[in-house]
Design an enzyme around this catalytic site. Structure first.
Site, PDB file in Angstrom:
ATOM      1  N   SER A   1       1.410  -0.827  -0.114  1.00 55.81           N
ATOM      2  CA  SER A   1       0.138   0.117   0.039  1.00 55.81           C
ATOM      3  C   SER A   1       0.640   1.474  -0.484  1.00 55.81           C
ATOM      4  O   SER A   1       2.006   1.482   0.359  1.00 55.81           O
ATOM      5  CB  SER A   1      -1.206  -0.154   1.554  1.00 55.81           C
ATOM      6  OG  SER A   1      -1.693   0.938   1.575  1.00 55.81           O
TER       7      SER A   1
ATOM      8  N   TYR B   1      -0.446   0.455  11.194  1.00 53.64           N
ATOM      9  CA  TYR B   1      -1.114  -0.295  10.273  1.00 53.64           C
ATOM     10  C   TYR B   1       0.093   0.558   9.057  1.00 53.64           C
ATOM     11  O   TYR B   1       0.315  -0.600   7.943  1.00 53.64           O
ATOM     12  CB  TYR B   1      -2.592   0.547   9.248  1.00 53.64           C
ATOM     13  CG  TYR B   1      -2.965  -0.161   7.669  1.00 53.64           C
ATOM     14  CD1 TYR B   1      -3.564  -1.584   7.000  1.00 53.64           C
ATOM     15  CD2 TYR B   1      -2.722   1.020   7.045  1.00 53.64           C
ATOM     16  CE1 TYR B   1      -3.579  -1.783   6.358  1.00 53.64           C
ATOM     17  CE2 TYR B   1      -3.140   0.609   5.093  1.00 53.64           C
ATOM     18  CZ  TYR B   1      -3.322  -1.105   5.280  1.00 53.64           C
ATOM     19  OH  TYR B   1      -3.772  -1.266   4.037  1.00 53.64           O
TER      20      TYR B   1
END
Length: 249
Positions: A141, A154
């Site tokens: 990501s 995260y």
């Protein structure tokens, strides 16, 4: 030599939006194995059958139970033949606010989004080398390219995964084993429901289109989705920290 476009397709996280959307695009003419947490998977099975899969099987999968990973991969191989493509489509956002005070939440996020992924990539790469080929897809990501204060737990998990997968891709260079390291931006879907979409947001279907095209073309290494994010994040290291820490997730 295993053909990644016709050999069995293993989807780890077979009910995830991106994982299932990618599976549908790659299912035609091959067996599909959906590895999911215990629970109904009828809709996912139906979608893969409708897409032309020769068979669809469902296996129980607990990503965080890393001790079971080797047996899972070996069982799928024994029952369906050497895996052609493996898609690692599981993951969690976690609760950032809770994680700032609760180490168990930190461990939960890091285990699912980094440790479990690294475990399976290692096992799959080893088996693929032995079988003479195959393709893996790991979902990194842009959150891990430069970690933001708003979702640093995260983001740090994705940073770890991105570094691991990028290094593994380099280690596999020159071999018949390929690793697509997908780096999507904000993905609109169940996982991000209620959040304000970021610039260059994409849907799960759009990400799946890009990943499926990469698998079919034999792509190896990083895949920015969309490509414009590569340009945007090329300047991220130069943004002053005082400004960067104020950015939303």
């Amino acid at each position: 030599m295993v053909d990644p476009t016709t050999g069995p397709l293993l989807v780890l996280g077979g009910r995830s939006e991106i994982g299932l959307a990618t599976a549908v695009r790659l299912a035609a003419g091959r067996p599909v194995v959906l590895a999911v947490r215990p629970g109904p998977a009828d809709d996912a099975v139906r979608a893969c059958r409708d897409a032309g899969a020769t068979s669809v099987s469902v296996v129980d999968f607990d990503a965080d139970d890393v001790a079971t990973h080797p047996d899972l991969v070996d069982r799928v191989t024994a029952e369906h033949g050497p895996i052609g493509t493996a898609i690692l489509a599981f993951g969690i956002l976690g609760d950032q606010r809770r994680a700032e005070h609760d180490p168990t939440e930190v461990v939960r996020i890091l285990t699912t989004d980094f440790v479990a992924q690294a475990s399976l990539l290692t096992i799959l790469a080893d088996r693929f080398r032995a079988h003479g080929g195959g393709t893996m897809v790991a979902f990194s990501s842009v959150a891990g390219v430069r970690v933001r204060r708003a979702n640093y737990v995260y983001g740090s998990a994705k940073a770890g995964l991105d570094g691991f997968a990028s290094g593994l891709a380099d280690a596999l260079h020159g071999s018949p084993v390929r690793l697509v390291v997908a780096r999507p931006g904000f993905v609109i879907g169940r996982m991000t429901e209620g959040m304000e979409p970021a610039v260059f947001s994409r849907t799960a279907d759009q990400v799946a289109d890009a990943v499926a095209d990469a698998v079919r073309s034999g792509h190896h290494g990083e895949l920015w989705v969309p490509w414009q994010l590569r340009v945007m994040f090329s300047i991220a290291p130069f943004v002053p920290r005082a400004l960067w820490r104020r950015l939303p997730r």
